[in-house]
Design a protein around this motif. Structure first.
Motif, PDB file in Angstrom:
ATOM      1  N   VAL A 103       0.842  -1.192   0.000  1.00 30.97           N
ATOM      2  CA  VAL A 103       0.000   0.000   0.000  1.00 30.97           C
ATOM      3  C   VAL A 103       0.875   1.239   0.000  1.00 30.97           C
ATOM      4  O   VAL A 103       2.076   1.179   0.273  1.00 30.97           O
ATOM      5  CB  VAL A 103      -0.976   0.009   1.208  1.00 30.97           C
ATOM      6  N   THR A 108      -3.046   4.443   4.575  1.00 26.36           N
ATOM      7  CA  THR A 108      -3.800   3.529   3.719  1.00 26.36           C
ATOM      8  C   THR A 108      -3.925   2.162   4.380  1.00 26.36           C
ATOM      9  O   THR A 108      -4.986   1.537   4.333  1.00 26.36           O
ATOM     10  CB  THR A 108      -3.118   3.394   2.345  1.00 26.36           C
ATOM     11  N   VAL A 112      -7.365   0.109   5.180  1.00 30.77           N
ATOM     12  CA  VAL A 112      -7.617  -1.251   4.693  1.00 30.77           C
ATOM     13  C   VAL A 112      -7.953  -2.186   5.858  1.00 30.77           C
ATOM     14  O   VAL A 112      -8.813  -3.060   5.734  1.00 30.77           O
ATOM     15  CB  VAL A 112      -6.408  -1.766   3.879  1.00 30.77           C
ATOM     16  N   GLN A 153      -9.204  -3.594  -3.426  1.00 34.51           N
ATOM     17  CA  GLN A 153      -9.479  -2.216  -3.830  1.00 34.51           C
ATOM     18  C   GLN A 153     -10.974  -1.898  -3.778  1.00 34.51           C
ATOM     19  O   GLN A 153     -11.364  -0.840  -3.286  1.00 34.51           O
ATOM     20  CB  GLN A 153      -8.931  -1.965  -5.239  1.00 34.51           C
ATOM     21  N   VAL A 167      -3.857   1.157  -2.917  1.00 32.39           N
ATOM     22  CA  VAL A 167      -3.554  -0.262  -2.728  1.00 32.39           C
ATOM     23  C   VAL A 167      -2.869  -0.681  -4.020  1.00 32.39           C
ATOM     24  O   VAL A 167      -3.489  -0.801  -5.067  1.00 32.39           O
ATOM     25  CB  VAL A 167      -4.819  -1.100  -2.467  1.00 32.39           C
TER      26      VAL A 167
END
Length: 178
Positions: A103, A108, A112, A153, A167
């Motif tokens: 990532v 991020t 996730v 994603q 990602v």
């Protein structure tokens, strides 16, 4: 001693050189220059067109902000290994697959992680649809990685926009098939 004599009576004076030939040569030079310039602009325009629409994998790398690439390396987010029954007909086969997500940054990765139960379920379902032969071939691994990347994603709401997503990749840390 006078060498400059009048031309012979039967000889005519040489006609002046035609300006027509000079005009034709100049026109050819201008046409060649215009053709070269047109070819240059068409070729340059075509390479920019490829960056903007047709080369999706290369575009994903070029669409990233350059300051991010130089400033911070990507973050790797290892997932817990999954053990799955495979879809082999006539026999019971298992696979243990270790996956790491690449990532853009730690922020991020935190985003996730919020979707991890759904992501893990999708990964289990994707692997369980495969046979041992598919997991052992390079093409099968590439297809599985692409499917998992798409799944992560979409689940995390980070689908590619203009070829770029935070990602970035799915990496296999281990694949064991029994």
């Amino acid at each position: 001693m006078a060498k400059a004599e009048a031309p012979a009576a039967g000889a005519e004076p040489a006609p002046p050189k035609s300006k027509k030939l000079l005009i034709i040569i100049l026109a050819l030079v201008v046409l060649l220059a215009a053709g070269g310039a047109a070819a240059f602009f068409l070729l340059m325009g075509k390479s920019h067109e490829d960056e903007d629409g047709e080369a999706a994998p290369a575009k994903a790398e070029k669409a990233k902000p350059k300051k991010k690439e130089a400033a911070t390396p990507p973050t790797f987010m290892p997932l817990e290994a999954v053990v799955v029954n495979l879809a082999d007909p006539g026999s019971t086969r298992y696979a243990q697959v270790g996956i790491t997500l690449q990532v853009e940054d730690a922020k991020t990765a935190d985003e996730v992680k919020k979707f991890m139960p759904a992501i893990r379920n999708g990964i289990l379902m994707a692997i369980s649809r495969r046979t041992a032969e598919e997991l052992l071939s390079a093409e099968g691994k590439e297809k599985l990685a692409a499917e998992i990347l798409d799944l992560v994603q979409k689940t995390a709401g980070m689908e590619p926009y203009k070829g770029y997503s935070p990602v970035e990749a799915v990496l296999f840390s281990s694949i064991i098939v029994q």
